[in-house]
Design a protein around this motif. Structure first.
Motif, PDB file in Angstrom:
ATOM      1  N   GLY A 133      93.647  24.682  63.182  1.00 54.16           N
ATOM      2  CA  GLY A 133      92.283  24.759  64.040  1.00 54.16           C
ATOM      3  C   GLY A 133      92.106  26.152  64.643  1.00 54.16           C
ATOM      4  N   LEU A 134      93.285  26.366  65.280  1.00 56.32           N
ATOM      5  CA  LEU A 134      93.173  27.786  66.005  1.00 56.32           C
ATOM      6  C   LEU A 134      93.020  29.026  64.813  1.00 56.32           C
ATOM      7  CD1 LEU A 134      93.872  29.782  68.201  1.00 56.32           C
ATOM      8  CD2 LEU A 134      96.395  29.324  67.829  1.00 56.32           C
ATOM      9  N   LEU A 135      93.630  28.851  63.821  1.00 59.11           N
ATOM     10  CA  LEU A 135      93.750  29.851  62.807  1.00 59.11           C
ATOM     11  C   LEU A 135      92.367  29.872  62.167  1.00 59.11           C
ATOM     12  CD1 LEU A 135      97.208  29.776  61.195  1.00 59.11           C
ATOM     13  CD2 LEU A 135      96.356  31.251  62.992  1.00 59.11           C
ATOM     14  N   ARG A 136      91.467  29.100  62.311  1.00 66.31           N
ATOM     15  CA  ARG A 136      90.091  28.853  61.782  1.00 66.31           C
ATOM     16  C   ARG A 136      89.106  29.588  62.840  1.00 66.31           C
ATOM     17  NH1 ARG A 136      91.693  23.974  59.260  1.00 66.31           N
ATOM     18  NH2 ARG A 136      90.559  22.579  60.974  1.00 66.31           N
ATOM     19  N   ARG A 137      89.448  29.828  63.748  1.00 68.08           N
ATOM     20  CA  ARG A 137      88.690  30.472  64.864  1.00 68.08           C
ATOM     21  C   ARG A 137      88.058  31.635  64.494  1.00 68.08           C
ATOM     22  NH1 ARG A 137      87.942  27.042  69.141  1.00 68.08           N
ATOM     23  NH2 ARG A 137      86.582  28.599  69.926  1.00 68.08           N
TER      24      ARG A 137
END
Length: 236
Positions: A133-137
């Motif tokens: 999820g963090l890497l999709r920001r």
């Protein structure tokens, strides 16, 4: 849509082998579709539609054959110098990168994904994380998924993927600051009696003041450094 084997970790089991049909709405971009199937765009290299390369903004149409390939290694990162930011779960990896002289900032507390992404962008650091999820920001400057849970494998993966310049023994493993040579007198107030009597060569962090010497753990740390340098020699 067909995913490269290297991306199999992210996609549902039924989509891991060969091409499978994916229903799209005719409006969403290819990047959005790929991420909706579980693959962070940080892990995607070339996107091919019917054999031609397209950007993530391409809107797929019915009947198109899409190939999703992994990033090319070593991966080029825009801007310089190459710097990293690691989340709260990657403390050991951060310390090992610092041991090798790699600029690796680390958040020892969970400050939340928005704050991490904002820091990545503000400082132009590659975000290393196992949090998809963090890497999709979208705020991220750049990012990379850390595939293993084992520090040895994590380090090898990061070195193989980004090929950072290695300058062992030049950074503080505690705070990431640069080290300088120091006399025993300069660090005397930070040493226990046995250390003062036994060792004569020291270094000190320019930022936090921590003292370093070749103590009981030096052989273990030296093995990590030798392995990393050997890996770089083989790659070159």
């Amino acid at each position: 849509m067909e995913f490269a084997p290297e991306l199999g970790l992210f996609v549902p089991h039924g989509r891991r082998a060969g091409a499978t049909a994916v229903a799209t709405d005719g409006v969403s971009t290819l990047g959005h579709v790929v991420e909706s199937l579980g693959v962070p765009l940080t892990e995607v290299g070339v996107l091919l539609v019917d054999g031609r390369q397209v950007p993530t903004s391409h809107v797929p149409a019915a009947g198109e054959h899409v190939e999703v390939r992994p990033v090319t290694r070593p991966q080029a990162v825009p801007g310089a110098p190459l710097r990293f930011l690691l989340d709260v779960h990657l403390g050991t990896l951060a310390r090992r990168l610092r041991l090798l002289g790699v600029d690796a900032a680390y958040e020892s507390t969970d400050i939340g994904d928005p704050a991490l992404a904002t820091r990545s962008a503000a400082e132009r650091r590659v975000m290393l994380s196992r949090d998809r999820g963090l890497l999709r920001r979208r705020e991220l400057w750049a990012g990379a998924f850390v595939y293993s849970t084992k520090p040895d494998e994590q380090l090898r993966d990061v070195l193989d993927r980004f090929a950072p310049e290695l300058r062992p023994w030049t950074r503080c493993t505690a705070c990431n600051g640069l080290l300088k040579e120091a006399t025993k007198e300069e660090v005397a107030d930070r040493l226990e009696g046995g250390t003062r009597r036994t060792y004569d060569v020291f270094a000190q962090c320019r930022d936090c003041g921590r003292a370093y010497w070749r103590g009981a753990h030096h052989e273990q740390l030296d093995a990590i450094v030798r392995q990393a340098l050997s890996m770089r020699t083989r790659a070159g």
